[in-house]
Design a protein around this motif. Structure first.
Motif, PDB file in Angstrom:
ATOM      1  N   ASN A  28      14.799  -7.244  23.660  1.00 51.54           N
ATOM      2  CA  ASN A  28      15.807  -7.136  24.711  1.00 51.54           C
ATOM      3  C   ASN A  28      17.152  -6.660  24.180  1.00 51.54           C
ATOM      4  O   ASN A  28      17.992  -6.233  24.951  1.00 51.54           O
ATOM      5  N   PHE A  29      17.341  -6.758  22.874  1.00 51.76           N
ATOM      6  CA  PHE A  29      18.634  -6.374  22.314  1.00 51.76           C
ATOM      7  C   PHE A  29      18.469  -5.966  20.854  1.00 51.76           C
ATOM      8  O   PHE A  29      17.465  -6.267  20.218  1.00 51.76           O
ATOM      9  N   ILE A  30      19.472  -5.257  20.369  1.00 48.11           N
ATOM     10  CA  ILE A  30      19.549  -4.921  18.956  1.00 48.11           C
ATOM     11  C   ILE A  30      20.756  -5.659  18.379  1.00 48.11           C
ATOM     12  O   ILE A  30      21.681  -6.033  19.106  1.00 48.11           O
ATOM     13  N   ILE A  31      20.744  -5.877  17.084  1.00 48.12           N
ATOM     14  CA  ILE A  31      21.824  -6.577  16.411  1.00 48.12           C
ATOM     15  C   ILE A  31      22.549  -5.583  15.515  1.00 48.12           C
ATOM     16  O   ILE A  31      21.936  -4.934  14.666  1.00 48.12           O
ATOM     17  N   GLU A  32      23.845  -5.465  15.722  1.00 49.54           N
ATOM     18  CA  GLU A  32      24.699  -4.633  14.873  1.00 49.54           C
ATOM     19  C   GLU A  32      25.547  -5.577  14.024  1.00 49.54           C
ATOM     20  O   GLU A  32      26.466  -6.219  14.531  1.00 49.54           O
ATOM     21  N   ASP A  33      25.221  -5.685  12.751  1.00 49.51           N
ATOM     22  CA  ASP A  33      25.860  -6.663  11.873  1.00 49.51           C
ATOM     23  C   ASP A  33      26.959  -6.032  11.026  1.00 49.51           C
ATOM     24  O   ASP A  33      26.709  -5.527   9.940  1.00 49.51           O
TER      25      ASP A  33
END
Length: 109
Positions: free
Chosen positions: A94-99
């Motif tokens: 449902n989402f991507i993580i931008e760290d």
């Protein structure tokens, strides 16, 4: 697809967006926003990162103390790993993580 950004800023936890006073998550993704562990870890990061800011210090109105950040780096990285692990558990494509937070901390000596 939605994106959850992890980054540091005064008064904010690494999970964007969140309430700067309570740490309450406001990503718009219910399964994330309602997770009490994520909220707790977000609040811990707010407290540790905000310790780096000094007001009316070093002849400046607002001074960012790099030594305090270096002292808090290990704990912040540990909490970020917990946050990312939980986000991965909750993610159902449902989402991507931008760290950006870990990248910032890895540059600190």
């Amino acid at each position: 697809m939605r994106k959850i950004k992890l980054m540091f800023e005064f008064g904010h936890g690494p999970i964007w967006d969140s309430d700067p006073f309570t740490g309450k998550l406001m990503t718009g993704i219910e399964i994330v926003d309602s997770n009490s562990d994520l909220e707790m870890w977000n609040r811990q990061c707010i407290d540790l990162y905000d310790e780096c800011y000094e007001f009316n210090s070093h002849s400046k109105g607002c001074y960012f103390n790099e030594e305090t950040l270096a002292k808090n780096k290990k704990k912040l990285l540990c909490i970020l790993e917990q946050i990312k692990g939980r986000l991965e558990e909750l993610n159902n494509n449902n989402f991507i993580i931008e760290d950006q937070a870990t990248d910032e901390l890895n540059k600190v000596d």
